[in-house]
Write a protein that holds these residues in place. Structure first.
Motif, mmCIF file in Angstrom:
data_model
loop_
_atom_site.group_PDB
_atom_site.id
_atom_site.type_symbol
_atom_site.label_atom_id
_atom_site.label_comp_id
_atom_site.label_asym_id
_atom_site.label_seq_id
_atom_site.Cartn_x
_atom_site.Cartn_y
_atom_site.Cartn_z
ATOM 1 N N LEU A 193 -6.175 0.780 -13.568
ATOM 2 C CA LEU A 193 -5.751 1.293 -12.260
ATOM 3 C C LEU A 193 -4.453 0.637 -11.830
ATOM 4 O O LEU A 193 -4.205 -0.527 -12.148
ATOM 5 N N THR A 194 -3.631 1.384 -11.115
ATOM 6 C CA THR A 194 -2.507 0.751 -10.422
ATOM 7 C C THR A 194 -2.755 0.914 -8.929
ATOM 8 O O THR A 194 -2.993 2.022 -8.445
ATOM 9 N N LEU A 195 -2.736 -0.217 -8.227
ATOM 10 C CA LEU A 195 -2.899 -0.195 -6.770
ATOM 11 C C LEU A 195 -1.547 0.154 -6.159
ATOM 12 O O LEU A 195 -0.581 -0.598 -6.285
ATOM 13 N N LEU A 196 -1.477 1.330 -5.521
ATOM 14 C CA LEU A 196 -0.201 1.792 -4.966
ATOM 15 C C LEU A 196 -0.046 1.416 -3.497
ATOM 16 O O LEU A 196 1.058 1.238 -3.004
ATOM 17 N N ARG A 197 -1.184 1.374 -2.780
ATOM 18 C CA ARG A 197 -1.146 0.969 -1.363
ATOM 19 C C ARG A 197 -2.441 0.250 -1.053
ATOM 20 O O ARG A 197 -3.512 0.785 -1.293
ATOM 21 N N PRO A 198 -2.376 -0.989 -0.546
ATOM 22 C CA PRO A 198 -3.616 -1.699 -0.218
ATOM 23 C C PRO A 198 -4.194 -1.176 1.090
ATOM 24 O O PRO A 198 -3.456 -0.742 1.970
ATOM 25 N N GLY A 199 -5.516 -1.207 1.206
ATOM 26 C CA GLY A 199 -6.173 -0.718 2.424
ATOM 27 C C GLY A 199 -7.575 -1.290 2.513
ATOM 28 O O GLY A 199 -7.846 -2.377 1.976
ATOM 29 N N GLY A 200 -8.476 -0.536 3.124
ATOM 30 C CA GLY A 200 -9.840 -1.005 3.398
ATOM 31 C C GLY A 200 -10.637 -1.377 2.156
ATOM 32 O O GLY A 200 -11.536 -2.209 2.226
ATOM 33 N N ILE A 201 -10.372 -0.747 1.016
ATOM 34 C CA ILE A 201 -11.019 -1.159 -0.234
ATOM 35 C C ILE A 201 -10.081 -2.181 -0.889
ATOM 36 O O ILE A 201 -8.965 -1.858 -1.278
ATOM 37 N N THR A 202 -10.559 -3.425 -0.998
ATOM 38 C CA THR A 202 -9.661 -4.509 -1.395
ATOM 39 C C THR A 202 -9.462 -4.565 -2.911
ATOM 40 O O THR A 202 -10.236 -3.986 -3.678
ATOM 41 N N PRO A 217 4.505 -3.440 -7.696
ATOM 42 C CA PRO A 217 5.394 -4.446 -7.091
ATOM 43 C C PRO A 217 5.903 -4.052 -5.708
ATOM 44 O O PRO A 217 6.259 -4.909 -4.904
ATOM 45 N N THR A 218 5.899 -2.750 -5.394
ATOM 46 C CA THR A 218 6.417 -2.323 -4.078
ATOM 47 C C THR A 218 5.538 -2.813 -2.928
ATOM 48 O O THR A 218 5.969 -2.833 -1.782
ATOM 49 N N ILE A 219 4.294 -3.205 -3.220
ATOM 50 C CA ILE A 219 3.394 -3.632 -2.148
ATOM 51 C C ILE A 219 3.890 -4.910 -1.465
ATOM 52 O O ILE A 219 3.818 -5.064 -0.257
ATOM 53 N N GLU A 220 4.418 -5.828 -2.261
ATOM 54 C CA GLU A 220 4.879 -7.092 -1.675
ATOM 55 C C GLU A 220 6.392 -7.195 -1.612
ATOM 56 O O GLU A 220 6.944 -7.931 -0.808
ATOM 57 N N ARG A 290 -8.931 -12.938 16.529
ATOM 58 C CA ARG A 290 -8.900 -14.356 16.141
ATOM 59 C C ARG A 290 -8.180 -14.522 14.811
ATOM 60 O O ARG A 290 -8.100 -13.588 14.014
ATOM 61 N N HIS A 291 -7.675 -15.730 14.575
ATOM 62 C CA HIS A 291 -6.936 -16.055 13.347
ATOM 63 C C HIS A 291 -7.719 -15.652 12.094
ATOM 64 O O HIS A 291 -7.175 -15.096 11.150
ATOM 65 N N ASP A 292 -9.044 -15.911 12.119
ATOM 66 C CA ASP A 292 -9.846 -15.648 10.916
ATOM 67 C C ASP A 292 -10.473 -14.248 10.908
ATOM 68 O O ASP A 292 -11.219 -13.921 10.000
ATOM 69 N N ASP A 293 -10.154 -13.437 11.907
ATOM 70 C CA ASP A 293 -10.765 -12.104 11.981
ATOM 71 C C ASP A 293 -9.757 -11.030 11.545
ATOM 72 O O ASP A 293 -9.185 -10.299 12.363
ATOM 73 N N ILE A 294 -9.568 -10.920 10.226
ATOM 74 C CA ILE A 294 -8.578 -9.979 9.679
ATOM 75 C C ILE A 294 -8.957 -8.536 10.009
ATOM 76 O O ILE A 294 -8.097 -7.691 10.251
ATOM 77 N N GLN A 295 -10.273 -8.270 10.021
ATOM 78 C CA GLN A 295 -10.711 -6.903 10.328
ATOM 79 C C GLN A 295 -10.241 -6.452 11.710
ATOM 80 O O GLN A 295 -9.748 -5.345 11.872
ATOM 81 N N MET A 296 -10.395 -7.341 12.686
ATOM 82 C CA MET A 296 -9.965 -7.020 14.050
ATOM 83 C C MET A 296 -8.440 -6.860 14.104
ATOM 84 O O MET A 296 -7.921 -5.954 14.746
ATOM 85 N N GLY A 325 -8.026 -10.599 0.392
ATOM 86 C CA GLY A 325 -8.906 -9.515 0.849
ATOM 87 C C GLY A 325 -8.136 -8.438 1.595
ATOM 88 O O GLY A 325 -7.075 -7.976 1.164
ATOM 89 N N LEU A 326 -8.660 -8.066 2.772
ATOM 90 C CA LEU A 326 -8.014 -7.053 3.609
ATOM 91 C C LEU A 326 -6.645 -7.535 4.105
ATOM 92 O O LEU A 326 -5.802 -6.740 4.531
ATOM 93 N N GLY A 327 -6.422 -8.855 4.014
ATOM 94 C CA GLY A 327 -5.142 -9.440 4.425
ATOM 95 C C GLY A 327 -3.962 -8.829 3.675
ATOM 96 O O GLY A 327 -2.869 -8.699 4.237
ATOM 97 N N LEU A 328 -4.157 -8.413 2.428
ATOM 98 C CA LEU A 328 -3.051 -7.824 1.649
ATOM 99 C C LEU A 328 -2.550 -6.530 2.307
ATOM 100 O O LEU A 328 -1.345 -6.278 2.346
#
Ligand code: TXA
Ligand code: MG
Length: 346
Positions: A193-202, A217-220, A290-296, A325-328
């Motif tokens: 697989l090539t990840l083209l856009r990161p999202g809810g599925i990490t 590479p375009t993601i970062e 919050r800092h640790d609440d990436i979902q929010m 995780g979802l941070g990406l």
């Protein structure tokens, strides 16, 4: 055009409205639908005329392809050439925030895929979206329901602000759960697989299903001038607020001190963590979780960027997120909104 806005929370209690929306799509109209990621600007994915209308309402270049939305994972069969990897991904993540790029079948017009011989397929989990797709009886081609270049809409208010008068119907299904667009993967000929856009599925979740997942590479990174990304949307400037957005990294206490100073010195606006509120002056603060609440933070980001812009500050500050995780996904959206402007606080 007069846009009809309809609120639907439970599709089983809104049969007439769902029928109306389905018919409108089949007849070549445009209907904005809520999904678990962001709102989508939907039209018949088998009708070239509907695709043209979508591009025009959104003000989007027509070489940037659309995702088609289906109500059951196996419906992909009708529109694309599937394989074992598709079904593995479907079993693990569908319905849900995953889009899979597959070779397209004839029935999907070139207008939908921006001339590519592949098509992006997604089965959303939002019950209202699934009911409308199923009622329409055709796949729903839908980009995010924002004017091109603005943050994706996560509430009906955002959609009304961008598209009132440009679409037949807007279905208000409340605030989107995830708040960032779906993860997009391309299945390669060797089944990697090539990840083209990161999202809810990490990335880590994908690795549980497929051994080899390459991160585009375009993601970062930044694209060099003549480079063509695998996902055409990645080449466009995105989510850019009118005021410059600066992402801060470094020691958290030092960042809070820097922000305190900046509040006295400049007309800045801050997308802050909840735990910073007490240390800062409450003028020009938009808390995003919050800092640790990436979902929010993911859920609130686009709404916060829209709100920040309304203040017309000299500068908008936000924290550079970690890429775990979802941070990406959060990192990818923020770094593009900031045109890669990162300031290290020492
Ligand atoms: O969560 C989502 O995916 C939302 C909701 C409405 O489903 N949709 C969405 O669509 O974000 P849009 O059009 O804003 O973004 C779709 C992205 C674009 O960057 C486009 O270039 C890429 O998907 N894409 C579409 N078809 C593709 C294909 N055949 N190959 C590679 N990338 C593709
Ligand atoms: Mg979009």
């Amino acid at each position: 055009m007069k846009t009809k806005v309809v609120k639907i929370t439970d599709p089983s209690l809104a049969k007439t409205d769902i029928e109306h929306a389905g018919r409108c799509i089949r007849d070549g109209g445009l209907v904005v639908i809520p999904t678990e990621t962001v709102y989508g600007l939907g039209g018949d994915g088998t009708n070239p005329q509907s695709a043209r209308k979508i591009y025009s309402a959104k003000g989007r270049p027509s070489d940037n392809p659309l995702i088609i939305h289906i109500s059951e994972p196996r419906d992909a069969e009708k529109y694309a050439y599937t394989n074992d990897v598709y079904y593995k991904l479907a079993d693990a993540f569908m319905p849900g925030p995953l889009t899979v790029v597959l070779p397209k079948k004839e029935i999907i017009p070139n207008e939908v895929t921006g001339g590519l011989n592949t098509v992006a397929v997604r089965c959303p989990s939002h019950p209202v979206a699934r009911a409308i797709i199923s009622e329409a009886g055709v796949p729903i081609a839908a980009p995010s329901a924002n004017i091109s270049g603005k943050p994706s809409p996560t509430s009906a208010e955002h959609v009304i602000c961008d598209l009132d008068g440009k679409v037949d119907m807007i279905i208000d299904g409340g605030e989107c759960d995830i708040g960032l667009e779906s993860t997009i993967v391309m299945v390669n000929s060797d089944n990697s697989l090539t990840l083209l856009r990161p999202g809810g599925i990490t990335y880590d979740a994908l690795l549980c299903v497929c051994e080899d997942v390459f991160i585009s590479p375009t993601i970062e990174g930044v694209l060099s001038e003549n480079e063509r990304p695998l996902s055409p949307g990645m080449k466009y400037k995105h989510y850019a607020p009118t005021s410059p957005l600066v992402l801060l990294c470094g020691d958290q206490d030092k960042i809070t001190r820097f922000l305190c100073n900046e509040q006295q010195r400049t007309r800045c606006l801050i997308l802050c963590y909840d735990e910073e509120i007490s240390a800062l002056s409450n003028k020009g603060l938009i808390p995003i979780g919050r800092h640790d609440d990436i979902q929010m933070q993911a859920k609130k980001l686009f709404s916060a960027l829209r709100e920040a812009d309304r203040y017309m500050p000299d500068v908008i500050y936000a924290h550079l997120p970690d890429k775990d995780g979802l941070g990406l996904a959060l990192y990818n959206r923020m770094i593009r909104a900031a045109a890669h402007t990162v300031k290290e606080i020492k």
